[in-house]
Design a protein around this motif. Structure first.
Motif, PDB file in Angstrom:
ATOM      1  N   THR A  65       0.817  -1.214   0.000  1.00 41.39           N
ATOM      2  CA  THR A  65       0.000   0.000   0.000  1.00 41.39           C
ATOM      3  C   THR A  65       0.854   1.268   0.000  1.00 41.39           C
ATOM      4  O   THR A  65       0.490   2.267  -0.629  1.00 41.39           O
ATOM      5  CB  THR A  65      -0.953   0.010   1.211  1.00 41.39           C
ATOM      6  OG1 THR A  65      -0.207  -0.233   2.411  1.00 41.39           O
ATOM      7  CG2 THR A  65      -2.028  -1.062   1.063  1.00 41.39           C
ATOM      8  N   TYR A 147      -6.742   1.689  -2.003  1.00 42.97           N
ATOM      9  CA  TYR A 147      -7.511   1.274  -3.176  1.00 42.97           C
ATOM     10  C   TYR A 147      -8.688   2.204  -3.441  1.00 42.97           C
ATOM     11  O   TYR A 147      -9.062   2.424  -4.600  1.00 42.97           O
ATOM     12  CB  TYR A 147      -7.970  -0.177  -3.002  1.00 42.97           C
ATOM     13  CG  TYR A 147      -6.800  -1.117  -2.890  1.00 42.97           C
ATOM     14  CD1 TYR A 147      -5.906  -1.263  -3.945  1.00 42.97           C
ATOM     15  CD2 TYR A 147      -6.545  -1.823  -1.719  1.00 42.97           C
ATOM     16  CE1 TYR A 147      -4.796  -2.089  -3.847  1.00 42.97           C
ATOM     17  CE2 TYR A 147      -5.441  -2.660  -1.608  1.00 42.97           C
ATOM     18  CZ  TYR A 147      -4.571  -2.781  -2.673  1.00 42.97           C
ATOM     19  OH  TYR A 147      -3.470  -3.591  -2.564  1.00 42.97           O
ATOM     20  N   GLY A 148      -9.241   2.773  -2.390  1.00 42.72           N
ATOM     21  CA  GLY A 148     -10.315   3.738  -2.582  1.00 42.72           C
ATOM     22  C   GLY A 148      -9.839   5.005  -3.261  1.00 42.72           C
ATOM     23  O   GLY A 148     -10.502   5.531  -4.169  1.00 42.72           O
ATOM     24  N   ALA A 151      -8.971   4.340  -6.910  1.00 39.66           N
ATOM     25  CA  ALA A 151     -10.203   4.220  -7.689  1.00 39.66           C
ATOM     26  C   ALA A 151     -10.809   5.592  -7.965  1.00 39.66           C
ATOM     27  O   ALA A 151     -11.312   5.854  -9.076  1.00 39.66           O
ATOM     28  CB  ALA A 151     -11.210   3.344  -6.937  1.00 39.66           C
ATOM     29  N   ALA A 167     -13.218   0.978 -11.935  1.00 37.60           N
ATOM     30  CA  ALA A 167     -12.372   1.449 -10.835  1.00 37.60           C
ATOM     31  C   ALA A 167     -12.996   1.190  -9.465  1.00 37.60           C
ATOM     32  O   ALA A 167     -12.370   0.564  -8.593  1.00 37.60           O
ATOM     33  CB  ALA A 167     -12.069   2.936 -11.010  1.00 37.60           C
ATOM     34  N   ILE A 168     -14.197   1.663  -9.259  1.00 36.36           N
ATOM     35  CA  ILE A 168     -14.833   1.506  -7.947  1.00 36.36           C
ATOM     36  C   ILE A 168     -15.198   0.054  -7.658  1.00 36.36           C
ATOM     37  O   ILE A 168     -14.916  -0.443  -6.549  1.00 36.36           O
ATOM     38  CB  ILE A 168     -16.054   2.436  -7.830  1.00 36.36           C
ATOM     39  CG1 ILE A 168     -15.587   3.894  -7.824  1.00 36.36           C
ATOM     40  CG2 ILE A 168     -16.861   2.116  -6.569  1.00 36.36           C
ATOM     41  CD1 ILE A 168     -16.706   4.911  -7.746  1.00 36.36           C
ATOM     42  N   ALA A 171     -12.075  -1.789  -6.618  1.00 34.47           N
ATOM     43  CA  ALA A 171     -11.626  -1.368  -5.282  1.00 34.47           C
ATOM     44  C   ALA A 171     -12.494  -2.000  -4.196  1.00 34.47           C
ATOM     45  O   ALA A 171     -11.979  -2.466  -3.172  1.00 34.47           O
ATOM     46  CB  ALA A 171     -11.669   0.156  -5.175  1.00 34.47           C
ATOM     47  N   LEU A 174     -11.557  -5.682  -3.769  1.00 31.10           N
ATOM     48  CA  LEU A 174     -10.286  -5.823  -3.063  1.00 31.10           C
ATOM     49  C   LEU A 174     -10.460  -5.584  -1.566  1.00 31.10           C
ATOM     50  O   LEU A 174      -9.887  -6.311  -0.738  1.00 31.10           O
ATOM     51  CB  LEU A 174      -9.255  -4.850  -3.636  1.00 31.10           C
ATOM     52  CG  LEU A 174      -8.715  -5.169  -5.031  1.00 31.10           C
ATOM     53  CD1 LEU A 174      -7.840  -4.011  -5.533  1.00 31.10           C
ATOM     54  CD2 LEU A 174      -7.917  -6.466  -5.020  1.00 31.10           C
ATOM     55  N   ILE A 175     -11.242  -4.579  -1.214  1.00 31.56           N
ATOM     56  CA  ILE A 175     -11.447  -4.245   0.202  1.00 31.56           C
ATOM     57  C   ILE A 175     -12.243  -5.346   0.903  1.00 31.56           C
ATOM     58  O   ILE A 175     -11.919  -5.754   2.024  1.00 31.56           O
ATOM     59  CB  ILE A 175     -12.159  -2.885   0.333  1.00 31.56           C
ATOM     60  CG1 ILE A 175     -11.212  -1.764  -0.129  1.00 31.56           C
ATOM     61  CG2 ILE A 175     -12.607  -2.646   1.770  1.00 31.56           C
ATOM     62  CD1 ILE A 175     -11.898  -0.431  -0.321  1.00 31.56           C
TER      63      ILE A 175
END
Length: 219
Positions: A65, A147-148, A151, A167-168, A171, A174-175
């Motif tokens: 990250t 990731y947010g 995105a 994109a969103i 993300a 992944l979260i």
């Protein structure tokens, strides 16, 4: 700017929710639920999937990250977006606040006899795997912000419609997967995961407020 106002209201709600959850966790009111979820995840454990979830854990690790956030900062700075690159500071700010909570709030994680080996991280050598308390989950804080924020930038700047559209959702996946890995590996209580989500969301929303701040007319 109605959208920005709504975001500020949402930010205030998240702060209240996080503070409220902190008080609830400190009072021990979620202990029964925490243990019930831990037992359920322990029952779903499969040795063959352990390497997969260790790899997933790396996606929320400090190393991955931090590299992503550094890359985003360089992209925005060199792309001529100037002060917008400072939105990335939400990441170290959230990580610092997470550490403050883990030092100040007594909330030991699941017993190490139950927890499975997490993905290797430099944080194990800096702090030791058992020296800090477990609220909130650092993996979740970092995953939500990193990731947010990526995105958000991709959705605003990517020249490809497919990238903007995905994109969103990517993300979010992944979260969610990272959140499940924290519970599946039995390294965090569910209250830790929720706390990490809330703290990460606060930092992420703060960063987007900065990116959508009111600009001077000549800018």
């Amino acid at each position: 700017m109605p959208a920005l106002t709504n975001r500020l209201v949402a930010l205030a709600v998240l702060v209240v929710a996080f503070v409220g959850l902190t008080l609830i966790v400190e009072a021990g009111w979620l202990g029964t639920l925490d243990h019930d979820v831990l037992l359920a995840m322990s029952g779903a454990w499969s040795e063959s999937l352990h390497p997969v979830f260790q790899l997933i854990a790396e996606l929320g690790g400090l190393e991955v990250t931090s590299i992503l956030m550094l890359g985003l900062f360089i992209f925005l700075w060199r792309g001529g977006f100037g002060a917008d690159a400072l939105a990335v500071l939400a990441f170290p700010a959230a990580v610092l606040l997470e550490l403050v909570y883990k030092v100040a709030l007594y909330h030991p994680g699941p017993p190490r006899a139950i927890a499975h080996r997490d993905g290797p991280s430099v944080t194990d050598y800096l702090t030791g795997p058992s020296n800090l308390n477990s609220f909130p989950s650092g993996h979740m804080v970092r995953a939500v912000v990193a990731y947010g924020l990526i995105a958000f930038v991709v959705r605003r700047l990517a020249p490809w419609p497919v990238a903007r559209a995905l994109a969103i959702p990517v993300a979010v996946v992944l979260i969610v997967v990272e959140a499940f890995s924290r519970l599946y590996l039995d390294v965090h209580w569910e209250s830790d995961v929720i706390g990490g989500l809330l703290l990460g969301a606060i930092a992420l929303l703060s960063a987007t407020v900065w990116l959508d701040r009111q600009r001077k007319a000549d800018n």
